[in-house]
Structure formats: C-alpha cells, structure tokens
Motif scaffolding. Structure first.
Motif, PDB file in Angstrom:
ATOM      1  N   TRP A 145       0.843  -1.187   0.000  1.00  0.00           N
ATOM      2  CA  TRP A 145       0.000   0.000   0.000  1.00  0.00           C
ATOM      3  C   TRP A 145       0.887   1.249   0.000  1.00  0.00           C
ATOM      4  O   TRP A 145       1.455   1.610   1.016  1.00  0.00           O
ATOM      5  N   HIS A 146       1.071   1.845  -1.161  1.00  0.00           N
ATOM      6  CA  HIS A 146       1.948   3.005  -1.324  1.00  0.00           C
ATOM      7  C   HIS A 146       3.380   2.686  -0.868  1.00  0.00           C
ATOM      8  O   HIS A 146       3.949   3.379  -0.030  1.00  0.00           O
ATOM      9  N   VAL A 147       3.915   1.636  -1.455  1.00  0.00           N
ATOM     10  CA  VAL A 147       5.264   1.165  -1.108  1.00  0.00           C
ATOM     11  C   VAL A 147       6.152   1.039  -2.340  1.00  0.00           C
ATOM     12  O   VAL A 147       7.340   1.371  -2.284  1.00  0.00           O
ATOM     13  N   LEU A 148       5.598   0.601  -3.461  1.00  0.00           N
ATOM     14  CA  LEU A 148       6.397   0.335  -4.653  1.00  0.00           C
ATOM     15  C   LEU A 148       7.221   1.550  -5.066  1.00  0.00           C
ATOM     16  O   LEU A 148       8.362   1.418  -5.518  1.00  0.00           O
ATOM     17  N   GLU A 149       6.679   2.741  -4.888  1.00  0.00           N
ATOM     18  CA  GLU A 149       7.360   3.967  -5.317  1.00  0.00           C
ATOM     19  C   GLU A 149       8.597   4.276  -4.473  1.00  0.00           C
ATOM     20  O   GLU A 149       9.396   5.143  -4.836  1.00  0.00           O
ATOM     21  N   HIS A 150       8.776   3.553  -3.348  1.00  0.00           N
ATOM     22  CA  HIS A 150       9.912   3.786  -2.453  1.00  0.00           C
ATOM     23  C   HIS A 150      11.107   2.871  -2.761  1.00  0.00           C
ATOM     24  O   HIS A 150      12.186   3.088  -2.203  1.00  0.00           O
ATOM     25  N   PHE A 151      10.931   1.851  -3.586  1.00  0.00           N
ATOM     26  CA  PHE A 151      12.008   0.896  -3.850  1.00  0.00           C
ATOM     27  C   PHE A 151      13.104   1.532  -4.704  1.00  0.00           C
ATOM     28  O   PHE A 151      12.835   2.045  -5.785  1.00  0.00           O
ATOM     29  N   LYS A 152      14.325   1.431  -4.233  1.00  0.00           N
ATOM     30  CA  LYS A 152      15.446   1.999  -4.992  1.00  0.00           C
ATOM     31  C   LYS A 152      15.746   1.159  -6.232  1.00  0.00           C
ATOM     32  O   LYS A 152      15.870   1.677  -7.335  1.00  0.00           O
ATOM     33  N   ASP A 153      15.861  -0.161  -6.039  1.00  0.00           N
ATOM     34  CA  ASP A 153      16.107  -1.077  -7.156  1.00  0.00           C
ATOM     35  C   ASP A 153      14.785  -1.764  -7.490  1.00  0.00           C
ATOM     36  O   ASP A 153      14.457  -2.820  -6.951  1.00  0.00           O
ATOM     37  N   LEU A 154      14.039  -1.166  -8.382  1.00  0.00           N
ATOM     38  CA  LEU A 154      12.681  -1.624  -8.681  1.00  0.00           C
ATOM     39  C   LEU A 154      12.682  -3.047  -9.224  1.00  0.00           C
ATOM     40  O   LEU A 154      11.898  -3.900  -8.775  1.00  0.00           O
ATOM     41  N   ASP A 155      13.557  -3.344 -10.155  1.00  0.00           N
ATOM     42  CA  ASP A 155      13.592  -4.664 -10.791  1.00  0.00           C
ATOM     43  C   ASP A 155      13.905  -5.759  -9.771  1.00  0.00           C
ATOM     44  O   ASP A 155      13.235  -6.802  -9.729  1.00  0.00           O
ATOM     45  N   ARG A 156      14.901  -5.522  -8.937  1.00  0.00           N
ATOM     46  CA  ARG A 156      15.304  -6.536  -7.954  1.00  0.00           C
ATOM     47  C   ARG A 156      14.193  -6.805  -6.942  1.00  0.00           C
ATOM     48  O   ARG A 156      13.913  -7.960  -6.588  1.00  0.00           O
ATOM     49  N   GLU A 157      13.539  -5.748  -6.472  1.00  0.00           N
ATOM     50  CA  GLU A 157      12.511  -5.918  -5.450  1.00  0.00           C
ATOM     51  C   GLU A 157      11.276  -6.620  -6.001  1.00  0.00           C
ATOM     52  O   GLU A 157      10.649  -7.424  -5.308  1.00  0.00           O
ATOM     53  N   ILE A 158      10.909  -6.334  -7.240  1.00  0.00           N
ATOM     54  CA  ILE A 158       9.769  -7.026  -7.846  1.00  0.00           C
ATOM     55  C   ILE A 158      10.088  -8.506  -8.019  1.00  0.00           C
ATOM     56  O   ILE A 158       9.224  -9.369  -7.810  1.00  0.00           O
ATOM     57  N   THR A 159      11.328  -8.811  -8.389  1.00  0.00           N
ATOM     58  CA  THR A 159      11.749 -10.209  -8.507  1.00  0.00           C
ATOM     59  C   THR A 159      11.627 -10.922  -7.166  1.00  0.00           C
ATOM     60  O   THR A 159      11.159 -12.072  -7.093  1.00  0.00           O
ATOM     61  N   LYS A 160      12.021 -10.252  -6.081  1.00  0.00           N
ATOM     62  CA  LYS A 160      11.891 -10.838  -4.739  1.00  0.00           C
ATOM     63  C   LYS A 160      10.436 -11.131  -4.408  1.00  0.00           C
ATOM     64  O   LYS A 160      10.104 -12.174  -3.844  1.00  0.00           O
ATOM     65  N   LEU A 161       9.564 -10.190  -4.734  1.00  0.00           N
ATOM     66  CA  LEU A 161       8.140 -10.378  -4.464  1.00  0.00           C
ATOM     67  C   LEU A 161       7.608 -11.578  -5.240  1.00  0.00           C
ATOM     68  O   LEU A 161       6.855 -12.397  -4.694  1.00  0.00           O
ATOM     69  N   LYS A 162       7.991 -11.683  -6.488  1.00  0.00           N
ATOM     70  CA  LYS A 162       7.526 -12.792  -7.320  1.00  0.00           C
ATOM     71  C   LYS A 162       7.971 -14.131  -6.748  1.00  0.00           C
ATOM     72  O   LYS A 162       7.208 -15.118  -6.748  1.00  0.00           O
ATOM     73  N   GLU A 163       9.208 -14.186  -6.258  1.00  0.00           N
ATOM     74  CA  GLU A 163       9.734 -15.432  -5.696  1.00  0.00           C
ATOM     75  C   GLU A 163       8.958 -15.877  -4.462  1.00  0.00           C
ATOM     76  O   GLU A 163       8.899 -17.069  -4.154  1.00  0.00           O
ATOM     77  N   ARG A 164       8.373 -14.921  -3.729  1.00  0.00           N
ATOM     78  CA  ARG A 164       7.649 -15.247  -2.503  1.00  0.00           C
ATOM     79  C   ARG A 164       6.140 -15.437  -2.724  1.00  0.00           C
ATOM     80  O   ARG A 164       5.408 -15.645  -1.769  1.00  0.00           O
ATOM     81  N   LEU A 165       5.694 -15.357  -3.970  1.00  0.00           N
ATOM     82  CA  LEU A 165       4.275 -15.466  -4.279  1.00  0.00           C
ATOM     83  C   LEU A 165       3.992 -16.799  -4.970  1.00  0.00           C
ATOM     84  O   LEU A 165       4.708 -17.205  -5.885  1.00  0.00           O
ATOM     85  N   LYS A 166       2.936 -17.473  -4.533  1.00  0.00           N
ATOM     86  CA  LYS A 166       2.533 -18.718  -5.170  1.00  0.00           C
ATOM     87  C   LYS A 166       2.091 -18.450  -6.609  1.00  0.00           C
ATOM     88  O   LYS A 166       1.582 -17.379  -6.924  1.00  0.00           O
ATOM     89  N   THR A 167       2.271 -19.440  -7.478  1.00  0.00           N
ATOM     90  CA  THR A 167       1.692 -19.340  -8.808  1.00  0.00           C
ATOM     91  C   THR A 167       0.174 -19.219  -8.677  1.00  0.00           C
ATOM     92  O   THR A 167      -0.451 -19.993  -7.954  1.00  0.00           O
ATOM     93  N   GLY A 168      -0.392 -18.215  -9.314  1.00  0.00           N
ATOM     94  CA  GLY A 168      -1.822 -17.942  -9.152  1.00  0.00           C
ATOM     95  C   GLY A 168      -2.123 -16.992  -8.019  1.00  0.00           C
ATOM     96  O   GLY A 168      -3.259 -16.533  -7.868  1.00  0.00           O
ATOM     97  N   GLY A 169      -1.098 -16.673  -7.213  1.00  0.00           N
ATOM     98  CA  GLY A 169      -1.265 -15.711  -6.126  1.00  0.00           C
ATOM     99  C   GLY A 169      -1.340 -14.289  -6.657  1.00  0.00           C
ATOM    100  O   GLY A 169      -1.016 -14.023  -7.815  1.00  0.00           O
ATOM    101  N   CYS A 170      -1.742 -13.366  -5.793  1.00  0.00           N
ATOM    102  CA  CYS A 170      -1.993 -11.993  -6.237  1.00  0.00           C
ATOM    103  C   CYS A 170      -1.147 -10.963  -5.508  1.00  0.00           C
ATOM    104  O   CYS A 170      -0.933 -11.068  -4.290  1.00  0.00           O
ATOM    105  N   LEU A 171      -0.684  -9.997  -6.278  1.00  0.00           N
ATOM    106  CA  LEU A 171      -0.082  -8.776  -5.743  1.00  0.00           C
ATOM    107  C   LEU A 171      -1.155  -7.691  -5.713  1.00  0.00           C
ATOM    108  O   LEU A 171      -1.905  -7.521  -6.681  1.00  0.00           O
TER     109      LEU A 171
END
Length: 277
Positions: A145-171
C-alpha cells in the motif's frame, strides 16, 4: 529519459529534484536519488511511520486509514480465500497486519523503519525488517500500500516479491497516478510526488509494462477515492502556504470525477496475478 518536471521536498527539507520521464516504460524517475534516504523518513512530518492523532490533519489521516482497512480486506477476499497467507510489505505501524489477523487471515509484515516497527509491537505485531528475514515460504497474496514507489532497485525488489508469491497468487499494489487530474492541476506542488521518498512515479501503462514483463496478469484496478482529497489538501499547503480546505475538497472531487470518466484516479490499486512459468 527526458526532463519532465522540477519539484522539491516541500514537506521536510525543501531540496530540489528533477523528475525524468522514461518514455519506454511510461514512468517518472526522481533525480538525483540520495544514497542515504533514512534522514528523509526520520521526521515527525512523515505521518505513515507514526500513529499520531493530535492535529486535525492527523485525525483525518488516521480516520481514512481505519476506513481503508475494511476496504482492503474486501479486495483480498475477492481474489484469495480466507485463512490464506498474506505478506504486507511496507507495513508501517502494523495496522493492516493486525486487522487481517483479527479477520481470518494469516498475515505477517515487513517494515524497514525501526520507529514504525516499535509502534507495531505495541499492537502486538512483530514485523520483520526485510523480506529476507522471513522464513522461506510462498504467500497467497502480497500487499504493498503506497510502497512500490519507495524501492530503490525496482527490478530486484519485484523479482523478490515474485519469488515469494505462489503461482496464481496476487499482488495488491497501491500507487499514486501522475496522469490524474490533481497531478496535472498542482504540477510541481502535487504532494504525491513526495520527493525524494518517492523514487518512482507510475502511470497505469507503466504498471502494465513492468509487471507484464515480470510474468503477471492485471486482473483489476480499484480507485482510492479518499486519496485525492488528502493529496489535494497537502498540495494546497505546499502551493499557498496554508491548507485551503474548500479548494482542496473541490479539486479532490474534480479529480475523482475525472477518474470516473477516464480511469485516471489520483491513486489506484492494481491487482496482479502471478502467471504460471
């Protein structure tokens, strides 16, 4: 990148920054990006890391936050089952994690601010400092909730989120929209630019571009209707040196009407599902 707008940190330091437009991804980047951002957060004016409820503006912020808890849970219920595992990234003082735990979800949170984590602990919520501290597991949903805009390394942090999300899970990602009416109306004074704490500034197209390439499908978008009024009020203060309530209400309303016609609301929640590899 091309120069889009000159603005400044109107809330704390008054330092000047430039917003650069990335034509390929259709987003803005704050320049320069300070190496150490901690001093820009460690201030009484940074309300999301406090539970302050003294001034009238603080009372409004806390009221809107409380109302928003129920709405966010309903969005979750539409896409994930109750008792699902939810990770709240940028959990602030832990209000959403506490609310989910009280309402049939298995929730944990991440918050880098030591000050905010201490306030969360008073609520009985123990937050991790980073995703890396959480035991290896996959979640049914991850909320920002109003967090993505704070990430310095956008690509790396999104990759981390994807790794922790189940297939079919939601962001669930909430961010300001620089294509909104209030962004255009207030220009350099638009409070949601919030430089340099906000390192990136998104359009709807930017979210689609970035997350489609990362293996996500956009399922839905939801407007955050209260944001336009709160942002307009802060923007009036930055522009005129005082909180012009009637003007803020008028422009907040116009922003929502513009969003109703065009989809370009002041802030939007994007619900994205992780596709199978």
């Amino acid at each position: 990148m091309i120069e889009y707008l000159n603005t400044r940190d109107y809330s704390i330091t008054q330092e000047e920054f430039v917003l650069m437009y990335d034509e390929q991804r259709e987003l803005l980047k704050t320049e320069p990006q300070p190496d150490n951002l901690d001093p820009y957060y460690q201030h009484e004016e940074y309300i999301s890391h406090t539970d302050n409820n003294k001034t009238f503006l603080e009372k409004i912020y806390q009221l809107v936050k409380t109302i928003g808890l129920s709405r966010k849970r309903k969005w979750l219920q539409k896409f994930v089952l109750e008792n699902s595992k939810v990770l709240d990234v940028g959990a602030g003082t832990g209000s959403f994690v506490a609310y989910l735990r009280d309402n049939d979800f298995n929730a944990v949170g991440v918050e880098p601010s030591d000050r905010a984590r201490k306030l969360a602990s008073i609520k009985g919520v123990s937050l991790s400092e980073s995703i890396d501290e959480i035991a290896k597991q996959e979640f049914d949903a991850i909320t920002l909730w109003h967090v993505l805009e704070h990430f310095k390394d956008l690509d790396r942090e999104i990759t981390k989120l994807k790794e922790r999300l189940k297939t079919g899970g939601c962001l669930f990602i909430a961010v300001p929209n620089f294509r909104s009416y209030d962004a255009k109306h207030y220009g350099e004074y638009w409070a949601a630019y919030d430089v340099p704490r906000h390192l990136w500034h998104f359009s709807r197209a930017a979210i689609q571009n970035i997350f489609n390439k990362k293996g996500f499908q956009l399922m839905d978008t939801k407007p955050m209707l209260f944001d336009s009024f709160y942002i307009a009020l802060l923007s009036e203060h930055y522009k005129h040196g005082r909180k012009r309530w009637l003007s803020a209400i008028w422009h907040g309303l116009r922003s929502n009407l513009y969003g109703f016609r065009t989809g370009e609301y002041s802030s939007l929640v994007y619900i994205l599902r992780k596709r199978p590899e």
